[in-house]
Enzyme design. Structure first.
Site, PDB file in Angstrom:
ATOM      1  N   ARG A 170       0.804  -1.234  -0.240  1.00 62.67           N
ATOM      2  CA  ARG A 170       0.063  -0.064  -0.150  1.00 62.67           C
ATOM      3  C   ARG A 170       0.973   1.205   0.202  1.00 62.67           C
ATOM      4  NH1 ARG A 170      -5.308  -0.253   2.500  1.00 62.67           N
ATOM      5  NH2 ARG A 170      -4.912   1.706   3.704  1.00 62.67           N
ATOM      6  N   ARG A 174       9.235   6.347  -3.729  1.00 63.40           N
ATOM      7  CA  ARG A 174       9.331   7.496  -4.979  1.00 63.40           C
ATOM      8  C   ARG A 174      10.781   7.893  -4.917  1.00 63.40           C
ATOM      9  NH1 ARG A 174       4.810  10.594  -2.566  1.00 63.40           N
ATOM     10  NH2 ARG A 174       2.896   9.705  -3.523  1.00 63.40           N
ATOM     11  N   ARG A 247      -8.417  -6.916  13.740  1.00 64.78           N
ATOM     12  CA  ARG A 247      -7.353  -6.129  14.589  1.00 64.78           C
ATOM     13  C   ARG A 247      -8.318  -4.706  15.234  1.00 64.78           C
ATOM     14  NH1 ARG A 247      -3.498  -6.790  17.955  1.00 64.78           N
ATOM     15  NH2 ARG A 247      -2.151  -4.865  17.917  1.00 64.78           N
ATOM     16  N   ARG A 278       0.134   6.238  16.314  1.00 63.52           N
ATOM     17  CA  ARG A 278       0.382   7.517  16.043  1.00 63.52           C
ATOM     18  C   ARG A 278      -0.595   8.567  16.855  1.00 63.52           C
ATOM     19  NH1 ARG A 278      -2.782   6.091  10.233  1.00 63.52           N
ATOM     20  NH2 ARG A 278      -4.580   5.274  11.298  1.00 63.52           N
ATOM     21  N   GLU A 300      -3.347   6.962  19.137  1.00 60.94           N
ATOM     22  CA  GLU A 300      -3.996   5.596  18.641  1.00 60.94           C
ATOM     23  C   GLU A 300      -3.347   4.189  19.058  1.00 60.94           C
ATOM     24  OE1 GLU A 300      -5.223   6.268  14.268  1.00 60.94           O
ATOM     25  OE2 GLU A 300      -4.982   4.002  14.006  1.00 60.94           O
ATOM     26  N   TYR A 348      -9.488  -5.361   3.352  1.00 60.87           N
ATOM     27  CA  TYR A 348      -8.801  -4.328   3.904  1.00 60.87           C
ATOM     28  C   TYR A 348      -9.083  -3.130   2.777  1.00 60.87           C
ATOM     29  CZ  TYR A 348      -4.644  -1.597   5.965  1.00 60.87           C
ATOM     30  OH  TYR A 348      -3.891  -0.758   6.550  1.00 60.87           O
ATOM     31  N   ASP A 350     -10.065   0.741   1.324  1.00 58.81           N
ATOM     32  CA  ASP A 350     -10.139   1.941   1.615  1.00 58.81           C
ATOM     33  C   ASP A 350     -11.381   2.667   1.418  1.00 58.81           C
ATOM     34  OD1 ASP A 350      -7.388   2.418   2.293  1.00 58.81           O
ATOM     35  OD2 ASP A 350      -6.691   2.658   0.223  1.00 58.81           O
TER      36      ASP A 350
HETATM   37  N1  UDP Z   1       3.378   1.164   7.701  1.00 60.79           N
HETATM   38  C1  UDP Z   1       4.735   1.439   8.382  1.00 60.79           C
HETATM   39  N2  UDP Z   1       5.234   2.559   8.849  1.00 60.79           N
HETATM   40  C2  UDP Z   1       4.359   3.602   8.911  1.00 60.79           C
HETATM   41  C3  UDP Z   1       3.105   3.576   8.237  1.00 60.79           C
HETATM   42  C4  UDP Z   1       2.676   2.336   7.784  1.00 60.79           C
HETATM   43  O1  UDP Z   1       5.423   0.351   8.414  1.00 60.79           O
HETATM   44  O2  UDP Z   1       4.903   4.726   9.381  1.00 60.79           O
HETATM   45  C5  UDP Z   1       3.141   0.023   7.282  1.00 60.79           C
HETATM   46  C6  UDP Z   1       2.118  -0.724   8.356  1.00 60.79           C
HETATM   47  O3  UDP Z   1       2.399  -2.172   7.952  1.00 60.79           O
HETATM   48  C7  UDP Z   1       0.700  -0.614   8.008  1.00 60.79           C
HETATM   49  C8  UDP Z   1       0.864  -0.619   6.525  1.00 60.79           C
HETATM   50  O4  UDP Z   1       1.941   0.011   6.318  1.00 60.79           O
HETATM   51  O5  UDP Z   1      -0.135  -1.566   8.218  1.00 60.79           O
HETATM   52  C9  UDP Z   1      -0.347   0.264   5.795  1.00 60.79           C
HETATM   53  O6  UDP Z   1      -0.362   1.866   6.219  1.00 60.79           O
HETATM   54  P1  UDP Z   1      -1.466   2.692   6.105  1.00 60.79           P
HETATM   55  O7  UDP Z   1      -1.084   3.865   6.587  1.00 60.79           O
HETATM   56  O8  UDP Z   1      -2.106   2.528   4.722  1.00 60.79           O
HETATM   57  O9  UDP Z   1      -2.692   2.093   7.068  1.00 60.79           O
HETATM   58  P2  UDP Z   1      -4.041   2.712   7.786  1.00 60.79           P
HETATM   59  O10 UDP Z   1      -4.114   4.047   7.463  1.00 60.79           O
HETATM   60  O11 UDP Z   1      -4.977   1.827   6.842  1.00 60.79           O
HETATM   61  O12 UDP Z   1      -4.158   2.153   9.050  1.00 60.79           O
END
Ligand code: UDP
Length: 371
Positions: A170, A174, A247, A278, A300, A348, A350
């Site tokens: 996901r 870049r 989860r 976060r 969170e 999962y 979006d």
């Molecule tokens: N992830 C990570 N570090 C970060 C942010 C995300 O390793 O700082 C990984 C983590 O495994 C997470 C996945 O990327 O489950 C997808 O992140 P996303 O931000 O898309 O998750 P969401 O917002 O759906 O919780």
């Protein structure tokens, strides 16, 4: 008698009810919570829209989805660019030239690519079998260790070796200086909040809150010709094949008497010691709208899910996907109910994918009903 009973007033349920109502079907929407909007629900505190069930940033490359939602709201020009905090060191996300410079002081895309390549070769991974191997073979071990390992194992409650590789796909990588977390052409936060958006979509449609379908089956089971169910599919079938795993999350929200806490909407804590993943500072989603002297932040915490807790993320490993397949087959031969949304489909999704999925469903139902 209704044509459709929609169980769940979240994004999927509301989009379904809106489209089918506009096509002339009579819909009743029920939800066990005391509010509409499901997990995209936002609540106004001190003039700030607080994302009660986790931050939701709308983004899509699907023009039909974008145009549809724009009938009910306008989106602001917010662009998600979270910062990762690893033991007090700050790194831009997603992984881009800013991150590579902060990590290695490399200044050109070529230098960055070389650095990553060196680490990938050193790892000796050819065919990644799990999330750890996928991550290391994509961005090398430094980024994996500082920005992925801790966050991911906290988020999913297990070692990265036990997780499927697709989760990490996901995140973009870049070789330009661009901190936009998403690659999609359309992005923003609904002006006025998500709850307003859902309220507008549900305008003129009968909604009953505080109604738990499974507890009030006697009243609701036969109230409509068909049920569209956006809750968990395993619970609907009374866990007849066993429990799917989810989860969960726990949110700690605080109103602070300061104008600005962290200067950004999302800060990820990517070490494994900090118990939360976060901190979200909600006012930054709307460019500091609201009470200028106060701010609202949410920590969170990922949480183990147990029956009765709010499920947030399906855990799409092989074991659960196989179990889900059993439920899906059962649902396929069940004329009464159609499953939709992140929980109903055990995917999962979006937000844009959830809406697109409803388009597919309503298109096919309309064709079938007409046919
Ligand atoms: N992830 C990570 N570090 C970060 C942010 C995300 O390793 O700082 C990984 C983590 O495994 C997470 C996945 O990327 O489950 C997808 O992140 P996303 O931000 O898309 O998750 P969401 O917002 O759906 O919780």
């Amino acid at each position: 008698m209704y044509d459709y009973l929609v169980v769940g007033a979240g994004l999927s349920g509301s989009v379904f009810a809106r489209i089918m109502t506009d096509k002339g079907y009579k819909c009743l929407v029920i939800d066990r919570r005391d509010h509409i909007a499901g997990n995209v629900y936002s609540e106004n505190i001190e003039g700030i829209e607080v994302h009660k069930y986790g931050p939701h940033i709308f983004h899509t490359d699907n023009e039909r989805v974008w145009n549809f939602l724009n009938k009910y709201t306008s989106f602001n020009h917010f662009v998600y660019s979270p910062v990762a905090n690893y033991k007090g060191e700050f790194y831009n996300l997603p992984f881009n030239m800013n991150t590579f410079y902060q990590l290695w002081k490399v200044k050109t895309p070529e230098e960055a690519k070389r650095k990553i390549e060196e680490q990938v070769i050193e790892s000796g991974i050819n065919e990644p079998k799990n999330l750890e191997e996928q991550a290391v073979s994509l961005v090398g071990k430094d980024i994996y260790e500082k920005l992925i390992k801790g966050y991911t194992s906290k988020q999913w409650g297990c070692d990265c070796k036990e997780l499927p590789a697709f989760i990490i796909k996901r995140l973009p990588v870049r070789f330009v200086f661009d901190n936009n977390y998403f690659n999609h052409p359309y992005q923003g936060i609904p002006i006025g909040g998500y709850t307003k958006l859902v309220e507008k979509m549900l305008d003129g449609i009968e909604v009953r809150l505080d109604v738990d379908y499974l507890k009030e089956k006697d009243t609701y089971e036969n109230i409509a010709k068909k049920i569209v169910y956006t809750g968990t599919i395993d619970e609907y079938y009374d866990y007849c094949f066993g429990e799917l795993e989810y989860r969960s999350l726990r949110f700690e929200t605080e109103v602070l008497d300061i104008p600005n806490y962290q200067g950004i909407a999302g800060m990820n804590y990517t070490d494994s010691e900090t118990p939360y993943t976060r901190i979200v500072e909600h006012k930054h989603f709307e460019f500091s709208k609201g009470n200028a002297d106060k701010t609202v932040i949410t920590r969170e915490y990922p949480n183990r899910w147990e029956k009765g807790d709010e499920p947030y993320y399906p855990i799409n490993n092989d074991k659960n996907n196989e179990l889900y397949e059993k439920y899906r087959k059962k649902a396929e031969s069940d004329d009464k109910v159609i499953f939709a949304g992140r929980l109903g489909k055990y995917k999962y999704y979006d937000m844009d994918k959830a809406v697109a999925d409803i388009f597919e469903l309503t298109d096919s139902l309309d064709g079938r009903n007409k046919g």
